[in-house]
Write an enzyme that holds these catalytic residues in place. Structure first.
Site, PDB file in Angstrom:
ATOM      1  N   HIS A  54      -5.238 -22.222 -70.451  1.00  0.00           N
ATOM      2  CA  HIS A  54      -4.151 -21.357 -69.994  1.00  0.00           C
ATOM      3  C   HIS A  54      -3.982 -20.211 -71.003  1.00  0.00           C
ATOM      4  CE1 HIS A  54       0.072 -21.317 -67.912  1.00  0.00           C
ATOM      5  NE2 HIS A  54      -0.376 -20.103 -68.160  1.00  0.00           N
ATOM      6  N   ASN A  99      -6.710 -21.952 -65.596  1.00  0.00           N
ATOM      7  CA  ASN A  99      -5.473 -21.580 -64.926  1.00  0.00           C
ATOM      8  C   ASN A  99      -5.570 -20.193 -64.294  1.00  0.00           C
ATOM      9  OD1 ASN A  99      -2.570 -22.315 -64.538  1.00  0.00           O
ATOM     10  ND2 ASN A  99      -2.287 -20.380 -65.610  1.00  0.00           N
ATOM     11  N   GLU A 100      -5.111 -20.077 -63.060  1.00  0.00           N
ATOM     12  CA  GLU A 100      -5.031 -18.812 -62.309  1.00  0.00           C
ATOM     13  C   GLU A 100      -6.197 -17.875 -62.617  1.00  0.00           C
ATOM     14  OE1 GLU A 100      -1.062 -17.481 -63.059  1.00  0.00           O
ATOM     15  OE2 GLU A 100      -1.468 -16.738 -65.072  1.00  0.00           O
ATOM     16  N   TYR A 243       3.782 -16.767 -56.091  1.00  0.00           N
ATOM     17  CA  TYR A 243       5.174 -16.376 -56.292  1.00  0.00           C
ATOM     18  C   TYR A 243       5.688 -15.392 -55.249  1.00  0.00           C
ATOM     19  CZ  TYR A 243       5.013 -18.639 -60.861  1.00  0.00           C
ATOM     20  OH  TYR A 243       4.908 -19.563 -61.861  1.00  0.00           O
ATOM     21  N   GLU A 310       2.035 -23.741 -59.154  1.00  0.00           N
ATOM     22  CA  GLU A 310       3.219 -23.015 -59.639  1.00  0.00           C
ATOM     23  C   GLU A 310       3.870 -22.302 -58.471  1.00  0.00           C
ATOM     24  OE1 GLU A 310       2.619 -20.218 -62.859  1.00  0.00           O
ATOM     25  OE2 GLU A 310       1.213 -21.572 -63.879  1.00  0.00           O
ATOM     26  N   TRP A 353       7.676 -24.110 -60.929  1.00  0.00           N
ATOM     27  CA  TRP A 353       7.663 -23.458 -62.239  1.00  0.00           C
ATOM     28  C   TRP A 353       9.079 -22.946 -62.456  1.00  0.00           C
ATOM     29  CZ3 TRP A 353       3.843 -22.897 -65.926  1.00  0.00           C
ATOM     30  CH2 TRP A 353       4.160 -22.079 -67.013  1.00  0.00           C
ATOM     31  N   PHE A 369      12.718 -19.224 -65.560  1.00  0.00           N
ATOM     32  CA  PHE A 369      12.393 -19.884 -64.295  1.00  0.00           C
ATOM     33  C   PHE A 369      12.906 -21.319 -64.267  1.00  0.00           C
ATOM     34  CE2 PHE A 369       9.375 -16.453 -64.353  1.00  0.00           C
ATOM     35  CZ  PHE A 369       8.947 -16.234 -63.059  1.00  0.00           C
TER      36      PHE A 369
END
Length: 420
Positions: A54, A99-100, A243, A310, A353, A369
């Protein structure tokens, strides 16, 4: 977490904390920290979902060969993953490699807004080095190959005894045509090829989308036949980080992303307009965007198992403990996910998240968050539940329903979880 009723908790292991120089000696304190955390989670009936990478590359590997833009990262990442599988795999059954991956490659090597901050010279960000026209694609290529290498190692060496699953996660905006014109529909398909297909098509079919190959040309690295075969089926699941949603148009419009002279967004060649009244302090829920992502992946990529790793809503750091907007946001997205499941999506879990307020990569401590407020001025970092924590507790223990239009409970379908 146990009081809340969490069934699963997602966290990342810091490569630097475990192996400070990137390879070689293991830090015993780092090893003990993660072993203790994992054992504590399991003793409370909470399943650990571990992300291996990450953003925190050991500095020595960045200094030695440039990190993710160099193929040497594949071997080093695989060796690091081997340590994690060996040391923690008896208790960890869900692994995310990187991650992402999409926004990591873009943010770090095209836009320069996340570590290590590479980009071509431009008027928006002052990067000390980088090439936005080549580096995001190099990094993306090596991310995919490092994932496939770690996955192959896990399946050859550990899976038969540990019986876990391993996947890659992508950051996915919801994408929808701005108008019902044919041009905007084509633009949206193109955006999906770049944002989703860039990572997903190699994982499922072994190669990049044709739209990317045509536009990016020789700047897009090529997989060997062996690499292509290794990539196919290397993800037991796809992790989705989501998101917000954007409208996509072919017509020149004020776009959310800066129009640089080169790089990923120039290559993609579309304009993206926010579908929500969004800022770092408040995001309006657009749950139909998540439903669209899940439906598209189901139809285009053989309906793989999916975890929403997330999803959450930022609010001002000290705004209020009565975060009703966050509750409405989470409730809407869980409902959208239920719609997708009813329509056949193999979505298996959802992580909010985040569990507690923490340091955010792009906004530091100005936004939060968390479902629990953390007083960072207090030496003991006192934690106080927000209203969202009470709501989520009720949802997890079955006293609160999240329903689609025809009121179907989600409880039996989705594991309640949180990320950090």
């Amino acid at each position: 977490m146990a009081e809340m009723g969490l069934e699963s908790f997602r966290f990342s292991i810091s490569w630097s904390r475990l192996i400070p120089n990137g390879r070689g000696l293991i830090n015993p304190k780092g090893l003990l920290f993660y072993k203790n955390l994992i054992k504590e989670l399991i003793s409370h009936g909470i399943e650990p979902h571990v992300t291996l990478y990450h953003y925190d590359l050991p500095q020595s590997l960045e200094d030695e060969y440039g990190g993710w833009i160099n193929r040497k990262i594949i071997e080093d990442f695989t060796a690091y993953a081997d340590v994690c599988f060996r040391e923690f795999g008896e208790d960890v059954k869900l692994w995310t490699t990187i991650n992402e991956a999409t926004i990591f490659a873009i943010g770090s090597y095209d836009q320069g807004i996340s570590p290590p901050g590479h980009c071509s010279p431009n008027k928006f960000i002052n990067c000390t080095s980088g090439n936005s026209s080549t580096e995001p694609y190099l990094a993306g290529h090596n991310i995919l190959l490092a994932h496939a290498s770690a996955s192959k190692l896990y399946k050859l060496k550990y899976k038969s005894t540990q019986k876990g699953s391993i996947g890659l996660s992508i950051f996915a905006f919801g994408l929808s045509p701005y108008t019902n014109s044919k041009d905007d529909e084509i633009a949206t398909q193109r955006a999906k090829a770049f944002f989703y297909g860039w990572m997903l098509k190699p994982l499922v079919f072994g190669d990049y989308p044709d739209e990317m190959k045509r536009t990016v040309g020789s700047r897009l690295p090529v997989f060997s036949e062996e690499e292509s075969e290794q990539l196919k089926g290397s993800s037991d699941f796809i992790g989705i980080i989501h998101y917000t949603t954007f409208y996509v148009t072919n017509k020149p419009s004020p776009s959310i992303f800066p129009s640089m002279n080169e790089g990923f967004f120039k290559d993609m060649g579309v304009y993206m307009i926010s579908a929500a009244n969004s800022s770092f302090l408040l995001w309006e829920a657009t749950p139909w965007g998540l439903e669209g992502i899940l439906e598209y992946i189901k139809q285009s990529y053989n309906n793989p198992p999916i975890y929403i790793l997330e999803n959450g809503m930022p609010m001002g750091r000290d705004s209020t403990l009565q975060d009703t907007q966050r509750i409405e946001f989470i409730q809407a997205y869980i409902g959208a996910m239920l719609n997708a499941i009813k329509n056949g999506s193999d979505t298996r879990g959802y992580f909010v998240w985040s569990m507690i307020d923490l340091y955010e990569l792009l906004s530091g401590y100005t936004t939060s968050f968390g479902m629990y407020y953390v007083n960072f001025s207090d030496p003991g970092r006192k934690r106080t539940p927000k209203l969202s924590a009470s709501w989520y507790t009720g949802f997890l223990n079955g006293t609160i329903d999240v329903a689609t239009q025809d009121t179907i409970q989600l409880q039996s379908n989705i594991s309640g979880s949180s990320s950090l």
